[in-house]
Design a protein around this motif. Structure first.
Motif, PDB file in Angstrom:
ATOM      1  N   ALA A   1       0.838  -1.205   0.000  1.00  5.78           N
ATOM      2  CA  ALA A   1       0.000   0.000   0.000  1.00  5.78           C
ATOM      3  C   ALA A   1       0.864   1.242   0.000  1.00  5.78           C
ATOM      4  O   ALA A   1       0.571   2.229  -0.668  1.00  5.78           O
ATOM      5  N   GLY A   2       1.971   1.185   0.735  1.00  8.11           N
ATOM      6  CA  GLY A   2       2.869   2.342   0.778  1.00  8.11           C
ATOM      7  C   GLY A   2       3.629   2.547  -0.509  1.00  8.11           C
ATOM      8  O   GLY A   2       4.031   3.661  -0.839  1.00  8.11           O
ATOM      9  N   GLY A   3       3.835   1.442  -1.253  1.00  7.80           N
ATOM     10  CA  GLY A   3       4.607   1.558  -2.493  1.00  7.80           C
ATOM     11  C   GLY A   3       3.777   1.526  -3.745  1.00  7.80           C
ATOM     12  O   GLY A   3       4.294   1.331  -4.844  1.00  7.80           O
ATOM     13  N   GLY A   4       2.467   1.691  -3.612  1.00  6.02           N
ATOM     14  CA  GLY A   4       1.593   1.679  -4.786  1.00  6.02           C
ATOM     15  C   GLY A   4       1.321   0.302  -5.325  1.00  6.02           C
ATOM     16  O   GLY A   4       0.976   0.131  -6.492  1.00  6.02           O
ATOM     17  N   GLY A   5       1.489  -0.735  -4.475  1.00  8.60           N
ATOM     18  CA  GLY A   5       1.297  -2.103  -4.925  1.00  8.60           C
ATOM     19  C   GLY A   5      -0.132  -2.460  -5.241  1.00  8.60           C
ATOM     20  O   GLY A   5      -0.405  -3.520  -5.772  1.00  8.60           O
ATOM     21  N   GLY A   6      -1.069  -1.573  -4.904  1.00 11.49           N
ATOM     22  CA  GLY A   6      -2.457  -1.889  -5.211  1.00 11.49           C
ATOM     23  C   GLY A   6      -2.838  -1.543  -6.630  1.00 11.49           C
ATOM     24  O   GLY A   6      -3.894  -1.942  -7.113  1.00 11.49           O
ATOM     25  N   ASN A   7      -1.997  -0.780  -7.326  1.00  9.54           N
ATOM     26  CA  ASN A   7      -2.316  -0.388  -8.695  1.00  9.54           C
ATOM     27  C   ASN A   7      -2.247  -1.589  -9.608  1.00  9.54           C
ATOM     28  O   ASN A   7      -1.347  -2.413  -9.519  1.00  9.54           O
ATOM     29  N   ILE A   8      -3.171  -1.671 -10.510  1.00 10.57           N
ATOM     30  CA  ILE A   8      -3.245  -2.839 -11.371  1.00 10.57           C
ATOM     31  C   ILE A   8      -2.587  -2.605 -12.726  1.00 10.57           C
ATOM     32  O   ILE A   8      -2.306  -3.516 -13.467  1.00 10.57           O
ATOM     33  N   GLY A   9      -2.289  -1.369 -13.079  1.00 11.86           N
ATOM     34  CA  GLY A   9      -1.565  -1.098 -14.312  1.00 11.86           C
ATOM     35  C   GLY A   9      -2.468  -0.659 -15.451  1.00 11.86           C
ATOM     36  O   GLY A   9      -3.684  -0.651 -15.357  1.00 11.86           O
ATOM     37  N   PHE A  10      -1.822  -0.311 -16.578  1.00 10.35           N
ATOM     38  CA  PHE A  10      -2.508   0.190 -17.755  1.00 10.35           C
ATOM     39  C   PHE A  10      -3.288   1.458 -17.380  1.00 10.35           C
ATOM     40  O   PHE A  10      -3.043   2.087 -16.361  1.00 10.35           O
ATOM     41  N   ASN A  11      -4.237   1.845 -18.172  1.00 15.18           N
ATOM     42  CA  ASN A  11      -4.936   3.100 -17.924  1.00 15.18           C
ATOM     43  C   ASN A  11      -5.964   2.979 -16.813  1.00 15.18           C
ATOM     44  O   ASN A  11      -6.221   3.913 -16.086  1.00 15.18           O
ATOM     45  N   SER A  12      -6.562   1.814 -16.669  1.00 18.15           N
ATOM     46  CA  SER A  12      -7.532   1.589 -15.610  1.00 18.15           C
ATOM     47  C   SER A  12      -7.648   0.092 -15.394  1.00 18.15           C
ATOM     48  O   SER A  12      -7.162  -0.709 -16.193  1.00 18.15           O
ATOM     49  N   SER A  13      -8.282  -0.295 -14.296  1.00 19.99           N
ATOM     50  CA  SER A  13      -8.441  -1.715 -14.024  1.00 19.99           C
ATOM     51  C   SER A  13      -9.270  -2.393 -15.110  1.00 19.99           C
ATOM     52  O   SER A  13      -9.021  -3.541 -15.476  1.00 19.99           O
ATOM     53  N   GLY A  14     -10.258  -1.682 -15.642  1.00 24.97           N
ATOM     54  CA  GLY A  14     -11.076  -2.261 -16.706  1.00 24.97           C
ATOM     55  C   GLY A  14     -10.267  -2.498 -17.962  1.00 24.97           C
ATOM     56  O   GLY A  14     -10.397  -3.540 -18.618  1.00 24.97           O
ATOM     57  N   ASP A  15      -9.404  -1.538 -18.317  1.00 28.54           N
ATOM     58  CA  ASP A  15      -8.547  -1.707 -19.489  1.00 28.54           C
ATOM     59  C   ASP A  15      -7.614  -2.895 -19.320  1.00 28.54           C
ATOM     60  O   ASP A  15      -7.389  -3.670 -20.258  1.00 28.54           O
ATOM     61  N   SER A  16      -7.046  -3.036 -18.132  1.00 30.12           N
ATOM     62  CA  SER A  16      -6.090  -4.116 -17.908  1.00 30.12           C
ATOM     63  C   SER A  16      -6.783  -5.473 -17.957  1.00 30.12           C
ATOM     64  O   SER A  16      -6.246  -6.433 -18.510  1.00 30.12           O
ATOM     65  N   GLU A  17      -7.956  -5.569 -17.378  1.00 33.51           N
ATOM     66  CA  GLU A  17      -8.705  -6.824 -17.424  1.00 33.51           C
ATOM     67  C   GLU A  17      -8.999  -7.218 -18.863  1.00 33.51           C
ATOM     68  O   GLU A  17      -8.826  -8.380 -19.253  1.00 33.51           O
ATOM     69  N   ASN A  18      -9.439  -6.273 -19.653  1.00 33.58           N
ATOM     70  CA  ASN A  18      -9.747  -6.561 -21.056  1.00 33.58           C
ATOM     71  C   ASN A  18      -8.498  -6.947 -21.830  1.00 33.58           C
ATOM     72  O   ASN A  18      -8.515  -7.883 -22.637  1.00 33.58           O
ATOM     73  N   ALA A  19      -7.397  -6.221 -21.593  1.00 38.45           N
ATOM     74  CA  ALA A  19      -6.152  -6.513 -22.296  1.00 38.45           C
ATOM     75  C   ALA A  19      -5.638  -7.898 -21.947  1.00 38.45           C
ATOM     76  O   ALA A  19      -5.181  -8.653 -22.824  1.00 38.45           O
ATOM     77  N   VAL A  20      -5.708  -8.272 -20.675  1.00 39.16           N
ATOM     78  CA  VAL A  20      -5.244  -9.587 -20.240  1.00 39.16           C
ATOM     79  C   VAL A  20      -6.112 -10.683 -20.840  1.00 39.16           C
ATOM     80  O   VAL A  20      -5.608 -11.705 -21.327  1.00 39.16           O
ATOM     81  N   ARG A  21      -7.423 -10.494 -20.810  1.00 37.79           N
ATOM     82  CA  ARG A  21      -8.320 -11.512 -21.383  1.00 37.79           C
ATOM     83  C   ARG A  21      -8.086 -11.669 -22.878  1.00 37.79           C
ATOM     84  O   ARG A  21      -8.065 -12.792 -23.397  1.00 37.79           O
TER      85      ARG A  21
END
Length: 443
Positions: free
Chosen positions: A71-91
């Motif tokens: 949490a202190g190091g930004g480990g909660g960020n999922i990447g890409f532009n948004s969580s929705g974008d990353s989910e779609n890109a991964v799928r």
């Protein structure tokens, strides 16, 4: 009470070493008992704040530390532009990778779901497997805290020994939490360490970490994502459709870990540095190193089996993904070599696991395994190559990696494999495993 229980040194350095009067009344002796009471009270508060754990490791504390650091190091960020974008890109990447893999192996898709994980997700979803891997070592570490006590201290401590064991569980939990936080911030997929750490039949990629990894490459991020998705999917095909493989890998790690011994003399020195009122001192003591490498024949044999099996898994994935991707991704060969070096030279994953269990998960012979799988595929076809996974007795040994040509020639003379239906054999092995586990559905 001239000696406080082992590991319970006074928080006041000026008071350490004071002797209690023979009468055991007030004065210095009373101060010593007061100090001990205060320290135990502080320790009790610390233990309650850290959460409870019935095993040798305080996994509640490990999870708490890992998630706080992320949490202190930004480990909660999922990447890409948004969580929705990353989910779609991964799928999308996983779907494309599965289509390509269908033509490169007889093993069908193994993942029922493909997900994008944050570093926090990785910690939470892989912790059950880490618990299975770390418990054998932690049991010995935890018991060593008690075994290292001088007899007079054991007698004086009495019921406080359970607190000493809890301190051992906290110390290991603290170390595990810090290590998992580091690993979670860098691992790319759920299978990157070569073990099936995540839930069954679940492919998982970490987009934020993949973004950081891609920054050091001169390749399009979409190519990197598809290539990593193909590696993750190939691992899942093995772990899902070769039912003995997951158990064999984890059991071999456990077998090695069970033989690890704790240097109790070092523990005695370290415990004297632990101040129960200062949780940081526990972490500092543990980071000094507790495990002494073993060279027993049994452990050497377990290590050889594990390294060979890891090499065979990584080598097979390497060849199958290379065949599946082919010329479809212009940067595939460069990326393949980058990932080969990342695994062979030992990245954060290997270093973290070596710290936790005293064992490096490094497939040192991955290139030899890749060469063997390619030779078998070229000479005998994909069906016979992948059919070798149908039973643990069929897969190559460490000696076969030394002479892949001899193994391939020997394979060509085995008539028992000519009529082998690999998928049927794999399914039969799976059913036998389900029956052994009591998971066979009622008829």
């Amino acid at each position: 009470m001239s000696n406080l229980p082992f590991g319970f040194g006074s928080s006041d350095p000026d008071k350490r070493g004071e002797n209690e009067p023979e009468g055991g009344g007030q004065g210095a002796g009373g101060d010593a008992f007061n100090q001990l009471g205060q320290m135990l009270s502080q320790l009790g508060q610390m233990l309650s704040q850290a959460g409870s754990s019935s095993g040798p490791v305080n996994y509640d504390l490990a999870k708490q530390i890992a998630l706080q650091k992320l949490a202190g190091g930004g480990g909660g960020n999922i990447g890409f532009n948004s969580s929705g974008d990353s989910e779609n890109a991964v799928r999308d990447a996983a779907h494309l990778a599965e289509l390509w893999l269908d033509a490169a192996t007889i093993l069908p898709a193994g993942a029922r779901t493909t997900v994008a994980w944050s570093a926090r997700d990785w910690v939470q979803r892989t912790l059950p497997t880490w618990q299975r891997l770390c418990d054998p070592v932690a049991r010995q570490v935890s018991s060593a805290w008690v075994e290292a006590l001088p007899e007079e201290a054991k007698h004086a401590a009495g019921p406080l020994l359970s607190m000493v064991s809890q301190m051992g569980g906290m110390a290991f939990g603290s170390q595990l939490g810090n290590a998992l936080a580091q690993l979670a911030s860098e691992v790319l997929t759920s299978t990157e360490v070569g073990l099936p750490l995540g839930p069954d039949a679940t492919s998982a990629l970490l987009p934020a970490n993949i973004e950081k990894f891609t920054d050091g490459l001169e390749l399009p991020s979409s190519e990197v994502l598809v290539y990593l998705a193909a590696r993750e999917a190939a691992h899942q095909r093995l772990f899902t459709h070769v039912p003995w493989l997951r158990q064999r890998l984890l059991a071999t790690v456990e077998e090695f870990a069970h033989g690890i011994q704790v240097d109790t003399s070092a523990l005695e020195q370290l415990a004297g540095q632990v101040d129960p009122s200062n949780p940081a001192s526990i972490e500092e003591a543990m980071s000094s190193g507790l495990l002494e490498p073993k060279t027993t024949p049994e452990q050497e044999a377990a290590l050889t089996r594990l390294e060979t099996l890891l090499a065979l898994v990584e080598g097979w994935v390497d060849i199958v993904v290379a065949d599946a991707v082919g010329d479809r991704l212009p940067g595939a060969e460069a990326l393949r070599e980058t990932l080969r070096r990342r695994r062979a030279t030992g990245g954060p994953a290997e270093q973290t696991f070596a710290t936790l269990v005293g064992l490096e998960l490094r497939p040192r012979r991955m290139r030899a395994a890749s060469a063997l799988w390619k030779l078998v595929g070229d000479q005998h076809g994909m069906d016979k190559r992948d059919g070798l996974w149908s039973h643990p007795d069929l897969i190559p040994t460490a000696e076969d990696l030394d002479d892949p040509m001899e193994f391939s020639e020997r394979l060509g003379t085995r008539t028992d494999l000519d009529d082998l239906d690999p998928i049927a054999e794999l399914e039969r092995t799976r059913e036998q495993g389900d029956e052994a586990d009591g998971d066979t559905p009622p008829s």
